[in-house]
Every structure is written in C-alpha cells, then in structure tokens.
Write a protein that holds these residues in place. Structure first.
Motif, PDB file in Angstrom:
ATOM      1  N   ASP A  49       0.840  -1.235   0.044  1.00  0.00           N
ATOM      2  CA  ASP A  49      -0.008   0.057  -0.033  1.00  0.00           C
ATOM      3  C   ASP A  49       0.666   1.249  -0.049  1.00  0.00           C
ATOM      4  O   ASP A  49       1.536   1.521   0.981  1.00  0.00           O
ATOM      5  N   SER A  50       1.030   1.970  -1.111  1.00  0.00           N
ATOM      6  CA  SER A  50       1.957   3.021  -1.194  1.00  0.00           C
ATOM      7  C   SER A  50       1.057   4.292  -1.209  1.00  0.00           C
ATOM      8  O   SER A  50       1.841   5.349  -1.442  1.00  0.00           O
ATOM      9  N   ARG A  51       0.008   4.237  -0.735  1.00  0.00           N
ATOM     10  CA  ARG A  51      -0.889   5.685  -0.580  1.00  0.00           C
ATOM     11  C   ARG A  51       0.018   6.748   0.492  1.00  0.00           C
ATOM     12  O   ARG A  51      -0.074   8.034   0.041  1.00  0.00           O
ATOM     13  N   LEU A  52       0.423   6.370   1.449  1.00  0.00           N
ATOM     14  CA  LEU A  52       1.223   7.095   2.384  1.00  0.00           C
ATOM     15  C   LEU A  52       2.493   7.742   1.769  1.00  0.00           C
ATOM     16  O   LEU A  52       2.735   8.845   1.913  1.00  0.00           O
ATOM     17  N   SER A  53       3.150   6.830   0.930  1.00  0.00           N
ATOM     18  CA  SER A  53       4.276   7.245   0.273  1.00  0.00           C
ATOM     19  C   SER A  53       3.983   8.295  -0.845  1.00  0.00           C
ATOM     20  O   SER A  53       4.645   9.358  -1.051  1.00  0.00           O
TER      21      SER A  53
ATOM     22  N   LEU B 103       5.301  12.187  -0.976  1.00  0.00           N
ATOM     23  CA  LEU B 103       5.948  12.945  -2.323  1.00  0.00           C
ATOM     24  C   LEU B 103       5.152  13.734  -2.887  1.00  0.00           C
ATOM     25  O   LEU B 103       5.696  14.903  -3.209  1.00  0.00           O
ATOM     26  N   LEU B 104       3.948  13.976  -2.870  1.00  0.00           N
ATOM     27  CA  LEU B 104       3.238  15.143  -2.930  1.00  0.00           C
ATOM     28  C   LEU B 104       3.439  16.465  -2.204  1.00  0.00           C
ATOM     29  O   LEU B 104       3.718  17.390  -2.819  1.00  0.00           O
ATOM     30  N   ILE B 105       3.270  15.992  -1.055  1.00  0.00           N
ATOM     31  CA  ILE B 105       3.853  17.278  -0.332  1.00  0.00           C
ATOM     32  C   ILE B 105       5.016  17.772  -0.404  1.00  0.00           C
ATOM     33  O   ILE B 105       5.462  18.719  -0.551  1.00  0.00           O
ATOM     34  N   GLY B 106       6.300  16.775  -0.656  1.00  0.00           N
ATOM     35  CA  GLY B 106       7.499  17.197  -0.930  1.00  0.00           C
ATOM     36  C   GLY B 106       7.518  18.047  -2.089  1.00  0.00           C
ATOM     37  O   GLY B 106       8.300  19.066  -2.277  1.00  0.00           O
TER      38      GLY B 106
ATOM     39  N   LEU C  81       4.932  17.459   6.857  1.00  0.00           N
ATOM     40  CA  LEU C  81       5.430  16.314   6.407  1.00  0.00           C
ATOM     41  C   LEU C  81       6.331  15.473   7.582  1.00  0.00           C
ATOM     42  O   LEU C  81       6.259  14.307   7.732  1.00  0.00           O
ATOM     43  N   GLN C  82       6.874  16.388   8.552  1.00  0.00           N
ATOM     44  CA  GLN C  82       7.319  15.749   9.837  1.00  0.00           C
ATOM     45  C   GLN C  82       6.354  15.056  10.788  1.00  0.00           C
ATOM     46  O   GLN C  82       6.604  14.320  11.091  1.00  0.00           O
ATOM     47  N   PHE C  83       4.930  15.857  10.890  1.00  0.00           N
ATOM     48  CA  PHE C  83       3.886  15.181  11.421  1.00  0.00           C
ATOM     49  C   PHE C  83       3.581  13.905  10.913  1.00  0.00           C
ATOM     50  O   PHE C  83       3.228  12.723  11.888  1.00  0.00           O
TER      51      PHE C  83
END
Length: 187
Positions: free
Chosen positions: A41-45, A49-52, A90-92
C-alpha cells in the motif's frame, strides 16, 4: 555452475555498518511479506511525495519570482510561511503514521481480513538485536490481530563474510507472519 549462480544471488552486506545490515534485512522482510500475498500500500508514500513536491514548488517560486527583494517581501514571507507549514506537515506524518514502518500492505486478495499490515523494524546503533514488528494497519478494526514481535541477534542470519542466510531469515519472518495470522484462528 549452480554454486556460481548462488554466489551471484547471495545478499551480502558490510557487517560493520548497521545501516547496511538493517537495509538488507528490511528489503528481505518486504520480499517475504509480498510473497505471502500481501500487496504493498503506497498511498502514504504518495502523499509524502506530493507534499515534498509542493515544498519544492514553493521554494522554486520564491527563488525565481520575477521581482527583486524589496518589492517581493510580502510574497517571500508567504512562501516562507507555506514552506514551514508543509515541512511541519511532512514531519507530523513521519512522526505519527510512519514511525519505524518499512512496509504498509493491503489485505491479501480473497481473505476475510479487512486490514492490511504495518511492518516495522528497529536495529539500534551499537546493537546486534533486530526487532521486527507486524501489526494491523487499522488497529481499531474488528478484524485486527494483536501485534507480534520478533527480536533476534543479526548474527544468527549472517555468515562471517556478511552473506545473509536467507533460508533462516525467511523462516523466522514467515513464522512471525503465521503467528500474527494464527491469532485470529484462536478467537
């Protein structure tokens, strides 16, 4: 010829570098879990990536804005604020959701389980004890099992040359997966 192909396929690491050891073990854990029918499940990744990407876009916008400094002061203040907010987000996410996770999965196809797995690992610096934890991706779900933990010295899985003895390691990881899934059978 068979021994030369086995030597090419063997996974070797530097035994003096704990990051290298952990990386190799984590990759092998991912292979074992996927071989058992769990899809990643790569949704969190993807969210990270989107936020980055948004953070990079903000930085590029601030750098290449057509006006020079005194005129673009308010715009730069907004960019800096957004940059801090998105970095904080991103840190959160890393701190609350990911923690030590190396793999998030969906439930296996055709299973009655409605939650996937969160596989996490730890190998503290200056320690040889590798801790692998398998837990439910949704611990509040009715189909969630209790987390299972394996803590073992990495010296049990590597030769003196730094080659991973995959058979032993896979057996330990598969047993941990079976222990996690076996919890449901005893209910």
């Amino acid at each position: 010829m068979a021994s030369s192909s086995a030597a090419k396929n063997s996974k070797k690491t530097n035994l003096l570098d704990h990051h290298s050891i952990k990386h190799l073990l984590d990759e092998s854990v991912t292979e074992v879990v996927k071989s058992r029918g769990y899809a990643e499940d790569s949704r969190l990744s993807n969210v990270r990536l989107l936020i980055g990407s948004i953070i990079i876009a903000i930085a590029l916008l601030a750098q290449f804005y057509p006006k020079k400094f005194p005129e673009n002061r308010d715009f730069l203040i907004v960019c800096i604020g957004l940059y801090v907010v998105f970095n904080g987000l991103l840190q959160f996410i890393s701190y609350t959701k990911e923690k030590n996770a190396i793999l998030f999965t969906y439930p296996p196809a055709g299973s009655f389980n409605s939650t996937g797995l969160v596989v996490s690992s730890k190998l503290p610096r200056f320690s040889d004890m590798y801790t692998l934890t398998i837990a439910s991706a949704d611990p509040k779900s009715i189909s969630a099992n209790k987390p299972v933990v394996l803590t073992k010295s990495v010296t049990k899985w590597f030769t003196k040359d730094g080659v991973l003895v995959e058979g032993l390691f896979w057996k330990d990881v598969e047993k941990l997966i079976d222990d996690y899934n076996g919890d449901r059978k005893s209910k």
